[in-house]
Design a protein around this motif. Structure first.
Motif, PDB file in Angstrom:
ATOM      1  N   MET A   1       0.849  -1.206   0.000  1.00 42.04           N
ATOM      2  CA  MET A   1       0.000   0.000   0.000  1.00 42.04           C
ATOM      3  C   MET A   1       0.879   1.250   0.000  1.00 42.04           C
ATOM      4  O   MET A   1       1.852   1.352   0.720  1.00 42.04           O
ATOM      5  CB  MET A   1      -0.882  -0.025   1.250  1.00 42.04           C
ATOM      6  N   ALA A   2       0.509   2.162  -0.836  1.00 36.66           N
ATOM      7  CA  ALA A   2       1.310   3.388  -0.937  1.00 36.66           C
ATOM      8  C   ALA A   2       1.216   4.212   0.343  1.00 36.66           C
ATOM      9  O   ALA A   2       0.201   4.174   1.042  1.00 36.66           O
ATOM     10  CB  ALA A   2       0.824   4.215  -2.120  1.00 36.66           C
ATOM     11  N   VAL A   3       2.292   4.955   0.612  1.00 31.82           N
ATOM     12  CA  VAL A   3       2.339   5.789   1.824  1.00 31.82           C
ATOM     13  C   VAL A   3       1.178   6.781   1.848  1.00 31.82           C
ATOM     14  O   VAL A   3       0.573   7.027   2.874  1.00 31.82           O
ATOM     15  CB  VAL A   3       3.693   6.538   1.899  1.00 31.82           C
ATOM     16  N   GLY A   4       0.848   7.319   0.674  1.00 30.49           N
ATOM     17  CA  GLY A   4      -0.215   8.319   0.589  1.00 30.49           C
ATOM     18  C   GLY A   4      -1.577   7.799   1.016  1.00 30.49           C
ATOM     19  O   GLY A   4      -2.473   8.565   1.336  1.00 30.49           O
ATOM     20  N   ASN A   5      -1.748   6.469   1.024  1.00 31.88           N
ATOM     21  CA  ASN A   5      -3.053   5.906   1.350  1.00 31.88           C
ATOM     22  C   ASN A   5      -3.312   5.780   2.853  1.00 31.88           C
ATOM     23  O   ASN A   5      -4.435   5.517   3.268  1.00 31.88           O
ATOM     24  CB  ASN A   5      -3.192   4.518   0.717  1.00 31.88           C
ATOM     25  N   VAL A   6      -2.249   5.934   3.654  1.00 31.21           N
ATOM     26  CA  VAL A   6      -2.383   5.694   5.086  1.00 31.21           C
ATOM     27  C   VAL A   6      -3.449   6.583   5.725  1.00 31.21           C
ATOM     28  O   VAL A   6      -4.181   6.155   6.616  1.00 31.21           O
ATOM     29  CB  VAL A   6      -1.014   5.876   5.787  1.00 31.21           C
ATOM     30  N   THR A   7      -3.539   7.851   5.252  1.00 28.22           N
ATOM     31  CA  THR A   7      -4.483   8.777   5.875  1.00 28.22           C
ATOM     32  C   THR A   7      -5.816   8.854   5.134  1.00 28.22           C
ATOM     33  O   THR A   7      -6.675   9.644   5.480  1.00 28.22           O
ATOM     34  CB  THR A   7      -3.875  10.189   5.944  1.00 28.22           C
ATOM     35  N   SER A   8      -5.995   8.059   4.092  1.00 24.80           N
ATOM     36  CA  SER A   8      -7.276   8.091   3.384  1.00 24.80           C
ATOM     37  C   SER A   8      -8.346   7.411   4.231  1.00 24.80           C
ATOM     38  O   SER A   8      -8.039   6.728   5.199  1.00 24.80           O
ATOM     39  CB  SER A   8      -7.156   7.416   2.015  1.00 24.80           C
ATOM     40  N   PHE A   9      -9.595   7.606   3.873  1.00 28.26           N
ATOM     41  CA  PHE A   9     -10.676   7.150   4.754  1.00 28.26           C
ATOM     42  C   PHE A   9     -10.842   5.638   4.723  1.00 28.26           C
ATOM     43  O   PHE A   9     -10.764   4.959   5.729  1.00 28.26           O
ATOM     44  CB  PHE A   9     -11.986   7.846   4.380  1.00 28.26           C
ATOM     45  N   GLY A  10     -11.063   5.089   3.537  1.00 24.05           N
ATOM     46  CA  GLY A  10     -11.325   3.659   3.436  1.00 24.05           C
ATOM     47  C   GLY A  10     -10.086   2.840   3.115  1.00 24.05           C
ATOM     48  O   GLY A  10     -10.176   1.642   2.894  1.00 24.05           O
ATOM     49  N   ARG A  11      -8.914   3.530   3.069  1.00 24.29           N
ATOM     50  CA  ARG A  11      -7.640   2.882   2.786  1.00 24.29           C
ATOM     51  C   ARG A  11      -7.544   2.326   1.374  1.00 24.29           C
ATOM     52  O   ARG A  11      -6.587   1.651   1.041  1.00 24.29           O
ATOM     53  CB  ARG A  11      -7.320   1.773   3.805  1.00 24.29           C
ATOM     54  N   SER A  12      -8.588   2.529   0.558  1.00 24.43           N
ATOM     55  CA  SER A  12      -8.452   2.136  -0.841  1.00 24.43           C
ATOM     56  C   SER A  12      -9.242   3.097  -1.700  1.00 24.43           C
ATOM     57  O   SER A  12     -10.269   3.628  -1.276  1.00 24.43           O
ATOM     58  CB  SER A  12      -8.918   0.697  -1.058  1.00 24.43           C
ATOM     59  N   GLY A  13      -8.749   3.339  -2.906  1.00 23.56           N
ATOM     60  CA  GLY A  13      -9.395   4.298  -3.786  1.00 23.56           C
ATOM     61  C   GLY A  13     -10.812   3.881  -4.128  1.00 23.56           C
ATOM     62  O   GLY A  13     -11.732   4.695  -4.168  1.00 23.56           O
ATOM     63  N   LEU A  14     -11.004   2.574  -4.342  1.00 19.90           N
ATOM     64  CA  LEU A  14     -12.323   2.104  -4.757  1.00 19.90           C
ATOM     65  C   LEU A  14     -13.358   2.265  -3.643  1.00 19.90           C
ATOM     66  O   LEU A  14     -14.482   2.712  -3.881  1.00 19.90           O
ATOM     67  CB  LEU A  14     -12.237   0.631  -5.194  1.00 19.90           C
ATOM     68  N   SER A  15     -12.986   1.944  -2.413  1.00 19.31           N
ATOM     69  CA  SER A  15     -13.963   2.081  -1.327  1.00 19.31           C
ATOM     70  C   SER A  15     -14.240   3.561  -1.048  1.00 19.31           C
ATOM     71  O   SER A  15     -15.362   3.952  -0.748  1.00 19.31           O
ATOM     72  CB  SER A  15     -13.503   1.336  -0.076  1.00 19.31           C
ATOM     73  N   ASP A  16     -13.197   4.423  -1.175  1.00 22.69           N
ATOM     74  CA  ASP A  16     -13.422   5.865  -1.015  1.00 22.69           C
ATOM     75  C   ASP A  16     -14.366   6.375  -2.102  1.00 22.69           C
ATOM     76  O   ASP A  16     -15.259   7.184  -1.843  1.00 22.69           O
ATOM     77  CB  ASP A  16     -12.094   6.633  -1.099  1.00 22.69           C
ATOM     78  N   TRP A  17     -14.157   5.893  -3.312  1.00 25.82           N
ATOM     79  CA  TRP A  17     -14.986   6.305  -4.456  1.00 25.82           C
ATOM     80  C   TRP A  17     -16.459   5.995  -4.180  1.00 25.82           C
ATOM     81  O   TRP A  17     -17.348   6.824  -4.343  1.00 25.82           O
ATOM     82  CB  TRP A  17     -14.498   5.557  -5.716  1.00 25.82           C
ATOM     83  N   LEU A  18     -16.711   4.764  -3.721  1.00 26.80           N
ATOM     84  CA  LEU A  18     -18.097   4.351  -3.465  1.00 26.80           C
ATOM     85  C   LEU A  18     -18.695   5.110  -2.275  1.00 26.80           C
ATOM     86  O   LEU A  18     -19.812   5.620  -2.342  1.00 26.80           O
ATOM     87  CB  LEU A  18     -18.147   2.834  -3.206  1.00 26.80           C
ATOM     88  N   LEU A  19     -17.901   5.204  -1.185  1.00 26.92           N
ATOM     89  CA  LEU A  19     -18.381   5.906   0.015  1.00 26.92           C
ATOM     90  C   LEU A  19     -18.716   7.364  -0.274  1.00 26.92           C
ATOM     91  O   LEU A  19     -19.684   7.897   0.260  1.00 26.92           O
ATOM     92  CB  LEU A  19     -17.295   5.863   1.087  1.00 26.92           C
ATOM     93  N   GLN A  20     -17.906   7.995  -1.139  1.00 29.76           N
ATOM     94  CA  GLN A  20     -18.142   9.397  -1.475  1.00 29.76           C
ATOM     95  C   GLN A  20     -19.514   9.562  -2.126  1.00 29.76           C
ATOM     96  O   GLN A  20     -20.219  10.525  -1.863  1.00 29.76           O
ATOM     97  CB  GLN A  20     -17.019   9.891  -2.408  1.00 29.76           C
ATOM     98  N   ARG A  21     -19.908   8.579  -2.933  1.00 33.53           N
ATOM     99  CA  ARG A  21     -21.198   8.656  -3.621  1.00 33.53           C
ATOM    100  C   ARG A  21     -22.370   8.279  -2.722  1.00 33.53           C
ATOM    101  O   ARG A  21     -23.407   8.949  -2.725  1.00 33.53           O
ATOM    102  CB  ARG A  21     -21.141   7.786  -4.881  1.00 33.53           C
ATOM    103  N   VAL A  22     -22.208   7.232  -1.939  1.00 33.24           N
ATOM    104  CA  VAL A  22     -23.278   6.838  -1.018  1.00 33.24           C
ATOM    105  C   VAL A  22     -23.541   7.957  -0.007  1.00 33.24           C
ATOM    106  O   VAL A  22     -24.692   8.348   0.235  1.00 33.24           O
ATOM    107  CB  VAL A  22     -22.914   5.517  -0.285  1.00 33.24           C
ATOM    108  N   SER A  23     -22.463   8.536   0.547  1.00 35.89           N
ATOM    109  CA  SER A  23     -22.624   9.608   1.532  1.00 35.89           C
ATOM    110  C   SER A  23     -23.271  10.835   0.893  1.00 35.89           C
ATOM    111  O   SER A  23     -24.090  11.514   1.524  1.00 35.89           O
ATOM    112  CB  SER A  23     -21.282   9.958   2.167  1.00 35.89           C
ATOM    113  N   ALA A  24     -22.929  11.102  -0.364  1.00 31.90           N
ATOM    114  CA  ALA A  24     -23.521  12.253  -1.064  1.00 31.90           C
ATOM    115  C   ALA A  24     -25.033  12.067  -1.212  1.00 31.90           C
ATOM    116  O   ALA A  24     -25.806  13.006  -1.001  1.00 31.90           O
ATOM    117  CB  ALA A  24     -22.865  12.418  -2.442  1.00 31.90           C
ATOM    118  N   VAL A  25     -25.450  10.850  -1.552  1.00 31.65           N
ATOM    119  CA  VAL A  25     -26.889  10.582  -1.729  1.00 31.65           C
ATOM    120  C   VAL A  25     -27.621  10.734  -0.391  1.00 31.65           C
ATOM    121  O   VAL A  25     -28.684  11.364  -0.319  1.00 31.65           O
ATOM    122  CB  VAL A  25     -27.104   9.175  -2.338  1.00 31.65           C
ATOM    123  N   VAL A  26     -27.027  10.195   0.693  1.00 26.34           N
ATOM    124  CA  VAL A  26     -27.659  10.304   2.015  1.00 26.34           C
ATOM    125  C   VAL A  26     -27.824  11.772   2.414  1.00 26.34           C
ATOM    126  O   VAL A  26     -28.904  12.201   2.843  1.00 26.34           O
ATOM    127  CB  VAL A  26     -26.828   9.553   3.088  1.00 26.34           C
TER     128      VAL A  26
END
Lengths: 127, 125
Positions: A1-26
């Motif tokens: 895992m890249a160093v830059g990912n340590v502080t991301s929310f879901g620790r992966s681009g794909l889960s962040d991508w999905l969460l960003q959309r689900v949270s936006a709809v809510v």
């Protein structure tokens, strides 16, 4: 895992991508509900406004909205900070500055969540 | 790695297409909203705490300067929401071409102007 990912929310681009959309709809559902209520309920009064927020389903929707906001802000600000507070743009101290800003962002986000829960579920309006 | 490699991504020297402005505005409005949440929670807190604080926050919200701040927050919210909807439409493969992207950006910016205008009407009329 890249160093830059340590502080991301879901620790992966794909889960962040999905969460960003689900949270936006809510949040959009919550926004339409609250703005709709304010627009169409006529002159707002305290008793109705308080009763609305004592309704269990409204509290639940509000809770989902603030949790969504926390995830959404975390993911969004992570993207902004990792794009602009970089060694290339700011020099060698950029990483330290970015980590500091990211921790500050996380602290503010979590404070918002606790504050919102205190407002909606706390002693204040249980009456 | 050769550190002297030229980097030609200096935003100040590049003429930006409308899609870039749509994207930057999405980011700027998001950062603005992050801080605005503090103001909105403060208003929600005051509006629910008691009849007295409800009346007092209602009074505060009727002042012109506060109305201007709320208008700013609604503008950021309106733009951010529309730009987000555009993102999700693009996720479904619509408007992903160069022309489609530019058209979508134009529509979002225009629609945001309308929304911000309506918010102003709501606040002051």
């Amino acid at each position: 895992m890249a160093v830059g990912n340590v502080t991301s929310f879901g620790r992966s681009g794909l889960s962040d991508w999905l969460l960003q959309r689900v949270s936006a709809v809510v949040m959009t559902v919550y926004l339409v509900f609250i703005v709709g209520y304010i627009l169409f309920s006529g002159e707002l009064n305290y008793a109705d406004w308080k009763a609305l927020h004592e309704n269990f389903l409204v509290r639940l929707l509000s809770l989902f909205a603030i949790l969504s906001l926390a995830a959404h802000a975390w993911i969004g600000l992570w993207a902004v900070l990792t794009d602009y507070v970089t060694v290339r743009l700011l020099g060698p101290s950029a990483t330290a500055i970015r980590i500091f800003l990211q921790l500050g962002m996380i602290a503010v986000t979590l404070s918002y969540v606790v504050w919102a829960i205190a407002i909606l579920w706390g002693a204040g309006i249980n009456g | 790695m050769n550190d002297k490699r030229p980097v030609n991504l200096d935003i100040a020297t590049i003429s930006l297409p409308i899609t870039a402005y749509a994207s930057i505005l999405h980011r700027v409005s998001g950062v603005v909203l992050f801080f605005a949440v503090g103001i909105l929670l403060w208003i929600l807190d005051a509006s629910l705490a008691s009849q007295e604080s409800f009346d007092s926050i209602k009074e505060t919200l009727s002042s012109p300067i506060v109305k201007l701040i709320i208008w700013g927050i609604l503008a950021a919210l309106g733009y951010h929401l529309l730009a987000g909807v555009r993102h999700m439409i693009m996720d479904f493969g619509i408007g992903e071409t160069l022309e489609g992207g530019a058209l979508g950006a134009r529509i979002v910016i225009l629609a945001a102007f309308v929304l911000v205008g309506l918010a102003g009407v709501w606040l002051w009329l």
